[in-house]
Design a protein around this motif. Sequence first.
Motif, short mmCIF file in Angstrom:
data_model
loop_
_atom_site.label_atom_id
_atom_site.label_comp_id
_atom_site.label_asym_id
_atom_site.label_seq_id
_atom_site.Cartn_x
_atom_site.Cartn_y
_atom_site.Cartn_z
N GLY A 5 33.69 47.49 48.98
CA GLY A 5 34.40 48.74 48.74
C GLY A 5 34.45 49.20 47.29
N TYR A 6 33.69 48.54 46.44
CA TYR A 6 33.62 48.95 45.03
C TYR A 6 32.18 49.01 44.55
CZ TYR A 6 38.65 48.31 44.32
OH TYR A 6 40.01 48.42 44.38
N LEU A 7 31.94 49.97 43.66
CA LEU A 7 30.69 50.00 42.91
C LEU A 7 30.99 49.37 41.55
CD1 LEU A 7 27.71 51.36 43.01
CD2 LEU A 7 28.70 52.90 41.32
N TYR A 8 30.20 48.41 41.14
CA TYR A 8 30.36 47.76 39.85
C TYR A 8 29.23 48.20 38.92
CZ TYR A 8 33.56 44.61 42.31
OH TYR A 8 34.60 44.10 43.03
N ALA A 9 29.54 48.41 37.65
CA ALA A 9 28.51 48.77 36.67
C ALA A 9 28.96 48.28 35.30
CB ALA A 9 28.30 50.29 36.64
N GLU A 30 31.18 45.91 28.41
CA GLU A 30 32.26 45.97 29.40
C GLU A 30 31.71 46.03 30.82
OE1 GLU A 30 35.76 48.15 26.99
OE2 GLU A 30 34.21 49.52 27.67
N VAL A 31 32.59 45.66 31.78
CA VAL A 31 32.23 45.81 33.19
C VAL A 31 33.30 46.66 33.87
CG1 VAL A 31 31.65 44.63 35.35
CG2 VAL A 31 31.18 43.50 33.17
N LYS A 61 38.58 49.01 34.41
CA LYS A 61 37.83 48.14 33.49
C LYS A 61 38.20 46.70 33.80
CE LYS A 61 37.54 49.63 29.25
NZ LYS A 61 37.99 49.91 27.87
N ILE A 62 37.27 45.93 34.34
CA ILE A 62 37.63 44.55 34.66
C ILE A 62 37.30 43.58 33.54
CG2 ILE A 62 37.67 44.83 37.18
CD1 ILE A 62 34.95 43.62 37.36
N VAL A 63 36.23 43.86 32.77
CA VAL A 63 35.90 42.96 31.65
C VAL A 63 35.67 43.83 30.41
CG1 VAL A 63 34.36 41.16 30.79
CG2 VAL A 63 34.75 41.36 33.25
N THR A 64 36.13 43.33 29.27
CA THR A 64 36.00 44.10 28.03
C THR A 64 35.76 43.18 26.85
OG1 THR A 64 37.06 45.82 26.69
CG2 THR A 64 38.50 44.11 27.56
N GLY A 65 35.27 43.76 25.75
CA GLY A 65 35.16 43.01 24.49
C GLY A 65 34.09 41.93 24.46
N PHE A 74 34.25 35.77 35.68
CA PHE A 74 35.52 36.50 35.66
C PHE A 74 35.92 36.81 37.10
CE2 PHE A 74 33.27 37.63 31.71
CZ PHE A 74 34.22 37.33 30.76
N ARG A 75 37.14 37.31 37.27
CA ARG A 75 37.62 37.74 38.59
C ARG A 75 37.32 39.22 38.76
NH1 ARG A 75 38.27 34.69 42.56
NH2 ARG A 75 39.60 36.31 43.47
N THR A 76 36.99 39.63 39.98
CA THR A 76 36.77 41.06 40.21
C THR A 76 38.09 41.80 40.43
OG1 THR A 76 36.44 40.60 42.56
CG2 THR A 76 34.45 40.81 41.20
N ASP A 77 39.16 41.06 40.70
CA ASP A 77 40.43 41.73 41.01
C ASP A 77 41.40 41.74 39.83
OD1 ASP A 77 40.98 39.04 40.93
OD2 ASP A 77 41.81 38.91 42.97
N LYS A 78 40.95 41.39 38.64
CA LYS A 78 41.81 41.44 37.45
C LYS A 78 41.24 42.43 36.45
CE LYS A 78 43.97 36.92 37.57
NZ LYS A 78 43.28 35.62 37.58
N LEU A 79 42.11 43.04 35.68
CA LEU A 79 41.67 44.04 34.72
C LEU A 79 41.67 43.48 33.30
CD1 LEU A 79 43.51 47.24 36.05
CD2 LEU A 79 41.23 46.37 36.62
#
Lengths: 145, 427
Positions: B112-116, B121-122, B141-145, B203-208
């Motif tokens: 149910g999600y498109l990831y890019a 960042e992700v 934004k799930i991953v940054t920096g 990383f987790r897909t359900d954390k920001l």
Amino acid sequence: MKKPILVIACLFCCAPLLAQIKTKAKPKPAARLAAVDGKGIYEKYCLTCHQGDGGGVPNMNPPLIKTSYVLGDKTRLIKVVLNGFSENVDIDGESYSNVMPSHDFLKDQEIAAVLTYVRKNFTNKAGPITTAQVKAVRATNKKKI
Amino acid sequence: MKNKFNKYLVLMAGFAVSVSLYALKPGSEVVPDADNAGLKLPDGFGALKVAETGAKARHLVVTPQGDIYVKLARPNKEGKGILVLHEASNGKAELKSSFGTYGGTEVALKGGYLYASSNTEVFKYKVNDKNEVINPDQPEKIVTGLKAGRQHETKSFALDNDGNIYVNIGAWFNSCQEKDRGLHSPGIPGCPILDSMGGVWQFRTDKLNQSYGEGVRYATGLRNMVGMEWNQQDNQLFVMQHGRDNLNSSWPELYTTKQSAELPAECLYALKKGDNAGWPFMYYDQIQHKKIEAPEYGGDGKKEADAKYIDPAVAYPGHMAPNGLLFYTGNQFPTKYKNGAFIAFHGSWNRAPEPQAGYFVVFQPFKDGKPAGDWEVFADGFSGSPEKTAAGRADHRPCGLAQGADGSLYVTDDSKGTIYRIIYTKK
């Protein structure tokens, strides 16, 4: 460890060599100097990235075909070879991600020869780079560091 | 045979044939282009050009509804980094919309999600029941920096079935030298950058807003990966590493230009948590079948590396730049392809002055989630001619791979932006 020795050795041997050429004294060193062929140096040190046709590699290594660097300011061009190049700049509208290492281990006349080769090949039609020009840029280049 | 068959199809072309084919098999009104889009394929396969995007098309996903999300290396003239194309029933696609202001490589669809990803960042975007992004301008934004250098900057990733995302953080060096790619330049002792790059981070897909602190360095000693994929049969992460360059130009006394063109291998790795693949301290030599110590760290081309580093699952010839990895789970292709891997080799540059290689899609047979049997070239001809391949002057460069709902194989080209679709046409 080897590099400083090489550079010093080169500085020592360049001047007499040049003097001999100018005065056309001994044929032997003159023949050795003539053997510094730009094509050979290009193939040994530059071809791996800029490719045999000077066309570079898309997104990675820029072409050496009529770029503003190759045809433009000679000091800037000599510095690219001496210091290497990894600036986040566009080269004629495209950016390239690879890193060009410093080639300061090449002798002045080798840099002159390879840049002259680049400026006269790959459909470029620009004048030569002289050993004296490389020497002058190397001298001020050093002061900066 | 194949050509005759295609010519016949073309002669009979158009509506009548399409309709009758459609009646035979759903989705089969899609016919190959007369020239198979310029590709050379095994008997029974055909190909068509789905679209010409004119952009640096990296990875892609195709939805069952016929939308194609294409990630661009750089935002296009309109400033958009993700294209949405929509396929007509003949398989040809038109631009439907575009969004995302960042360039990059990876895009994926799951749960149910498109990831890019951008290069640092992700993001994830919620999709509706037609797999359309609901809020293209408001991703989460799930991953940054994440660190990104000039080279190996793209953040490919893979998704498992337990809510984890595995992100490539490529090393910004060729071989961790004091002077990158410099002549005789030694390796930086211990290569300290491995703390934050040169590996896969989980990383987790359900954390920001996760970054290094929240992630786990899942595997290390991996220079850079563009093709990454979760294997469903083996429930394991597989990655294609881009092997190091410049063995001859940095170490001319140890490697001839010919050796440097062949070595090191481009490796397929099956990764488990805690694995170390050994970059930059070693490379895999596919000719000696050995892990060899890198010249930057004392190697001489023969000395074997520490046995603690993992072995590749498969070793391919050097410098071919594996940019896409896909496990084929469809039913359209013959059974030998089922659960095997397709690998898109973008094509070499660091083989000069030797002829360049790659610019094709390879098939790697698998059995029970493990490579089994020799790889073979599956789709060739992207470059335009053998001469263009040898010169490295390819017209098209295969990059991303995706599987359509009907089992078609899609391939992107990040040079001219062509999207290809390969189908099995034999009955």
